[in-house]
Write an enzyme that holds these catalytic residues in place. Structure first.
Site, PDB file in Angstrom:
ATOM      1  N   LYS A   1       0.934  -1.160  -0.003  1.00 47.26           N
ATOM      2  CA  LYS A   1       0.064   0.194  -0.034  1.00 47.26           C
ATOM      3  C   LYS A   1       0.855   1.198  -0.028  1.00 47.26           C
ATOM      4  O   LYS A   1       1.461   1.682   0.945  1.00 47.26           O
ATOM      5  CB  LYS A   1      -0.913  -0.104   1.214  1.00 47.26           C
ATOM      6  CG  LYS A   1      -2.114   0.808   1.184  1.00 47.26           C
ATOM      7  CD  LYS A   1      -2.163   2.229   0.723  1.00 47.26           C
ATOM      8  CE  LYS A   1      -1.932   3.077   1.957  1.00 47.26           C
ATOM      9  NZ  LYS A   1      -1.850   4.554   1.463  1.00 47.26           N
TER      10      LYS A   1
ATOM     11  N   GLU B   1       9.230   1.736  11.117  1.00 43.93           N
ATOM     12  CA  GLU B   1      10.414   2.518  10.803  1.00 43.93           C
ATOM     13  C   GLU B   1       9.638   3.837  10.668  1.00 43.93           C
ATOM     14  O   GLU B   1       9.008   4.100   9.769  1.00 43.93           O
ATOM     15  CB  GLU B   1      10.807   2.283   9.185  1.00 43.93           C
ATOM     16  CG  GLU B   1      11.449   0.767   8.845  1.00 43.93           C
ATOM     17  CD  GLU B   1      12.827   0.664   9.470  1.00 43.93           C
ATOM     18  OE1 GLU B   1      13.459   1.888  10.140  1.00 43.93           O
ATOM     19  OE2 GLU B   1      13.352  -0.334   9.372  1.00 43.93           O
TER      20      GLU B   1
ATOM     21  N   CYS C   1      13.460  10.782   6.921  1.00 44.31           N
ATOM     22  CA  CYS C   1      13.407  10.516   8.299  1.00 44.31           C
ATOM     23  C   CYS C   1      14.509  10.596   8.981  1.00 44.31           C
ATOM     24  O   CYS C   1      14.747  10.971  10.137  1.00 44.31           O
ATOM     25  CB  CYS C   1      12.981   8.956   8.105  1.00 44.31           C
ATOM     26  SG  CYS C   1      14.034   7.640   7.480  1.00 44.31           S
TER      27      CYS C   1
ATOM     28  N   GLU D   1       8.998  16.557  14.418  1.00 45.69           N
ATOM     29  CA  GLU D   1       9.674  16.462  13.151  1.00 45.69           C
ATOM     30  C   GLU D   1       8.974  17.554  12.468  1.00 45.69           C
ATOM     31  O   GLU D   1       7.861  17.636  12.234  1.00 45.69           O
ATOM     32  CB  GLU D   1       9.068  15.252  12.402  1.00 45.69           C
ATOM     33  CG  GLU D   1      10.152  14.171  12.652  1.00 45.69           C
ATOM     34  CD  GLU D   1       9.708  12.768  11.440  1.00 45.69           C
ATOM     35  OE1 GLU D   1      10.562  12.501  10.905  1.00 45.69           O
ATOM     36  OE2 GLU D   1       8.672  12.701  11.730  1.00 45.69           O
TER      37      GLU D   1
HETATM   38  P1  NAD Z   1       1.931   8.773   7.545  1.00 47.37           P
HETATM   39  O1  NAD Z   1       2.151   7.794   8.537  1.00 47.37           O
HETATM   40  O2  NAD Z   1       1.040   9.823   7.269  1.00 47.37           O
HETATM   41  O3  NAD Z   1       1.769   7.856   6.156  1.00 47.37           O
HETATM   42  C1  NAD Z   1       2.444   6.496   5.614  1.00 47.37           C
HETATM   43  C2  NAD Z   1       1.722   5.783   5.039  1.00 47.37           C
HETATM   44  O4  NAD Z   1       0.705   5.428   6.191  1.00 47.37           O
HETATM   45  C3  NAD Z   1       1.011   6.053   3.768  1.00 47.37           C
HETATM   46  O5  NAD Z   1       0.893   5.209   2.939  1.00 47.37           O
HETATM   47  C4  NAD Z   1      -0.460   6.228   4.300  1.00 47.37           C
HETATM   48  O6  NAD Z   1      -1.255   6.245   3.252  1.00 47.37           O
HETATM   49  C5  NAD Z   1      -0.491   5.222   5.307  1.00 47.37           C
HETATM   50  N1  NAD Z   1      -1.616   5.659   6.334  1.00 47.37           N
HETATM   51  C6  NAD Z   1      -2.034   6.812   7.062  1.00 47.37           C
HETATM   52  N2  NAD Z   1      -3.080   6.514   7.791  1.00 47.37           N
HETATM   53  C7  NAD Z   1      -3.090   4.923   7.969  1.00 47.37           C
HETATM   54  C8  NAD Z   1      -3.953   4.383   8.652  1.00 47.37           C
HETATM   55  N3  NAD Z   1      -4.780   4.736   9.445  1.00 47.37           N
HETATM   56  N4  NAD Z   1      -3.695   2.986   8.647  1.00 47.37           N
HETATM   57  C9  NAD Z   1      -2.963   2.387   7.684  1.00 47.37           C
HETATM   58  N5  NAD Z   1      -2.100   3.269   6.951  1.00 47.37           N
HETATM   59  C10 NAD Z   1      -2.078   4.417   7.123  1.00 47.37           C
HETATM   60  O7  NAD Z   1       3.421   9.273   6.931  1.00 47.37           O
HETATM   61  P2  NAD Z   1       3.786  10.305   6.044  1.00 47.37           P
HETATM   62  O8  NAD Z   1       3.347  11.519   6.256  1.00 47.37           O
HETATM   63  O9  NAD Z   1       3.479   9.705   4.648  1.00 47.37           O
HETATM   64  O10 NAD Z   1       5.502  10.065   6.017  1.00 47.37           O
HETATM   65  C11 NAD Z   1       6.172  10.939   6.715  1.00 47.37           C
HETATM   66  C12 NAD Z   1       6.669  10.325   8.101  1.00 47.37           C
HETATM   67  O11 NAD Z   1       7.120   8.937   7.625  1.00 47.37           O
HETATM   68  C13 NAD Z   1       7.784  10.930   8.756  1.00 47.37           C
HETATM   69  O12 NAD Z   1       7.242  10.768   9.966  1.00 47.37           O
HETATM   70  C14 NAD Z   1       8.856  10.219   8.467  1.00 47.37           C
HETATM   71  O13 NAD Z   1       9.982  10.375   9.365  1.00 47.37           O
HETATM   72  C15 NAD Z   1       8.446   8.919   8.446  1.00 47.37           C
HETATM   73  N6  NAD Z   1       9.461   8.080   7.669  1.00 47.37           N
HETATM   74  C16 NAD Z   1      10.203   7.352   8.409  1.00 47.37           C
HETATM   75  C17 NAD Z   1      11.301   6.444   7.660  1.00 47.37           C
HETATM   76  C18 NAD Z   1      12.225   5.428   8.262  1.00 47.37           C
HETATM   77  O14 NAD Z   1      12.758   4.795   7.589  1.00 47.37           O
HETATM   78  N7  NAD Z   1      12.340   5.791   9.675  1.00 47.37           N
HETATM   79  C19 NAD Z   1      11.444   6.680   6.331  1.00 47.37           C
HETATM   80  C20 NAD Z   1      10.652   7.650   5.652  1.00 47.37           C
HETATM   81  C21 NAD Z   1       9.558   8.242   6.278  1.00 47.37           C
END
Ligand code: NAD
Length: 477
Positions: A171, A246, A280, A379
């Site tokens: 997804k 992650e 991240c 963040e």
């Molecule tokens: P997000 O958590 O909003 O979304 C991430 C994914 O989760 C998307 O595909 C989204 O559609 C899905 N999602 C959202 N709500 C959900 C739910 N209720 N149930 C299941 N899936 C759901 O994050 P974002 O804004 O897309 O990305 C930014 C965040 O990701 C930042 O906090 C960043 O630090 C983190 N990040 C971490 C890493 C790592 O390796 N640690 C790498 C990249 C990004």
């Protein structure tokens, strides 16, 4: 129009609904993806189970590796195409999009070679017994992926899962996912059996949630925000499904007075402006030893003033942020800084050619940011670097560890004993000494502690997380 990719076929969502895709460089709609639902996830999980049972579980590990290698080569062949897709989808400057396509190919190359090297153990036990362990795949793994590095995060997560013998339901993020739909087609072209790699697009609260809840998903790899990581963990806990998280970071760059500043300055700048700070592992907090605080800030200020932001295709230092709400988020942090009288050292420039309708933000260096201010605790996920000074090594350790996160730390010092002490005292998943994430690090295990998550992806270590251990005790004496 883009479709889900299930059992090696492009299929529309049963919802009949779509989501518009915006180009962050000009804010205009340029494509549509499927707004999928629980029925689409169910279809993908069934296809995956079928692929696992009928073909994938019967392939030898070496043959699995050959398929992954064929995909790596195919990705390299199509690198320019994939890079162009990601550039438009995410607003990445060309250099970054090219690097991401190269990293995707490298992940599949690395995991291709790892498939047949995942061994169990034999364990000495009672007389007359032989005991051995098998590393078995979970089965159908679910992968929820964010928008900031779709190709890279797909490569590290799905590459490891497939290498360990799982089949995948992915997804991707609703804001950026087009490169992954193309990679799934390429996988089918090189001979991936139907059902091994399935992609279902849509909103997180709809299709992501449905994936996390589906009883046919045997393991979840989630990369994203800590808030959603908590939701997924709660949902998965209902049926005791293992989860790798992650999550985010608030990673410190710690500069001692004896550091090689010629090496440190460009790395510090790059660590916060790469991908417009939407990384991240961004080095978003800068801890500087008092003796060099003013001179280093002056050098960094000059470097920030030279940074240029513009449309992805101009290939400048930074492209736009992903969407308007992300731009608003960064503005909110910067207006909080003003309210708290936090001083700005320097700012880069958005070029005149950048369309008003794009989501641009000039990179910004702030100084003397109190450790408990939300700029130092939350963040920003944008190009904002917060500097503060420290007295001595103990003070540096205290400040570095004083957030909820624990993803990465960068340490700059020539003192060898201090390098080891600092590495030991950092509460985080990885420490870079006199460098910061050079070379992509496909081979290096990656992950966090505290609110940065748990479990490791990348490197060989990821394969342990994508398997479960079975102990077999045989009495033969
Ligand atoms: P997000 O958590 O909003 O979304 C991430 C994914 O989760 C998307 O595909 C989204 O559609 C899905 N999602 C959202 N709500 C959900 C739910 N209720 N149930 C299941 N899936 C759901 O994050 P974002 O804004 O897309 O990305 C930014 C965040 O990701 C930042 O906090 C960043 O630090 C983190 N990040 C971490 C890493 C790592 O390796 N640690 C790498 C990249 C990004």
């Amino acid at each position: 129009m883009q479709y889900n990719y299930i059992a090696n076929a492009s299929v529309p969502s049963s919802s009949g609904k779509t989501i518009a895709m915006l180009d962050p460089s000009d804010g205009q709609t340029f494509d549509e993806i499927q707004r999928s639902n629980a029925a689409d996830i169910d279809m993908a999980v069934q296809a995956a189970r079928q692929g696992l049972v009928t073909v994938w579980s019967k392939l030898g590990a070496a043959e699995r590796g050959r398929l992954l290698m064929r995909l790596s080569l195919k990705i390299t062949e199509h690198a320019a195409e994939l890079s162009a897709i990601e550039q438009r989808d995410c607003g990445k400057p060309t250099k970054q999009a090219n690097a991401d396509a190269a990293a995707l190919a490298r992940y599949f190359e690395f995991y291709a070679g790892a498939c047949d090297k995942l061994h169990g153990e034999t364990i000495p036990y009672l007389d007359g017994y032989s005991v051995l362990t098998w590393r078995e795949p979970h089965g159908v793994t679910g992968h929820i992926i964010p928008w900031n590095y779709p190709m890279q995060i797909f490569g590290r997560s799905v590459g490891g899962a497939l290498a360990a013998g799982n089949v995948c339901v992915v997804k991707p993020a609703e804001d950026a996912c087009l490169s992954l739909l193309r990679v799934a087609q390429l996988a089918a072209e090189v001979g991936f059996p139907a059902g091994v790699l399935n992609i279902v697009t849509g909103y997180g609260h709809e299709v992501g949630d449905a994936l996390a809840r589906h009883p046919g998903i045997d393991h979840i790899s989630f990369t994203g925000s800590p808030v959603v990581g908590t939701l997924i963990t709660q949902v998965a806990a209902q049926r005791h499904c293992p989860v790798t998280l992650e999550l985010g970071g608030k990673s410190p760059q710690i500069v001692f007075a004896d550091a090689d500043l010629d090496a440190a300055v460009p790395a510090i700048v790059n660590a916060i402006v790469q991908n417009a700070g939407q990384t991240c592992s961004a080095g978003s907090r800068l801890l500087i030893e008092q003796a060099i605080y003013e001179p280093l800030l002056a050098r960094l200020g000059t470097a920030f003033e030279q940074l240029r932001v513009g449309p992805a295709s101009m290939d400048l230092d930074l492209g736009p942020l992903i969407r308007q709400s992300q731009q608003q988020r960064v503005w909110d942090f910067l207006s909080d800084a003003q309210v708290a009288n936090i001083s700005m050292v320097a700012q880069g420039k958005v070029v005149d050619e950048a369309p008003e309708s794009g989501f641009y933000q000039a990179p910004t260096l702030l100084r003397d940011v109190p450790i408990d201010h939300r700029l130092n605790q939350d963040e920003v996920f944008g190009p904002v670097l917060c500097a503060m000074s420290f007295k001595d090594e103990d003070h540096a350790v205290e400040l570095a560890n004083a957030t909820q996160f624990g993803l990465v730390a960068g340490v700059w010092t020539r003192d060898g004993a201090r390098q080891f002490r600092m590495a030991k005292n950092m509460r985080c998943g990885q420490v870079f000494i006199n460098n910061y994430g050079a070379g992509g690090g496909v081979e290096l295990p990656f992950g966090g502690v505290k609110s940065s998550g748990h479990g490791r992806e990348k490197g060989f270590e990821a394969l342990y997380g994508f398997t479960t251990l079975k102990t077999v005790a045989i009495k033969h004496g």
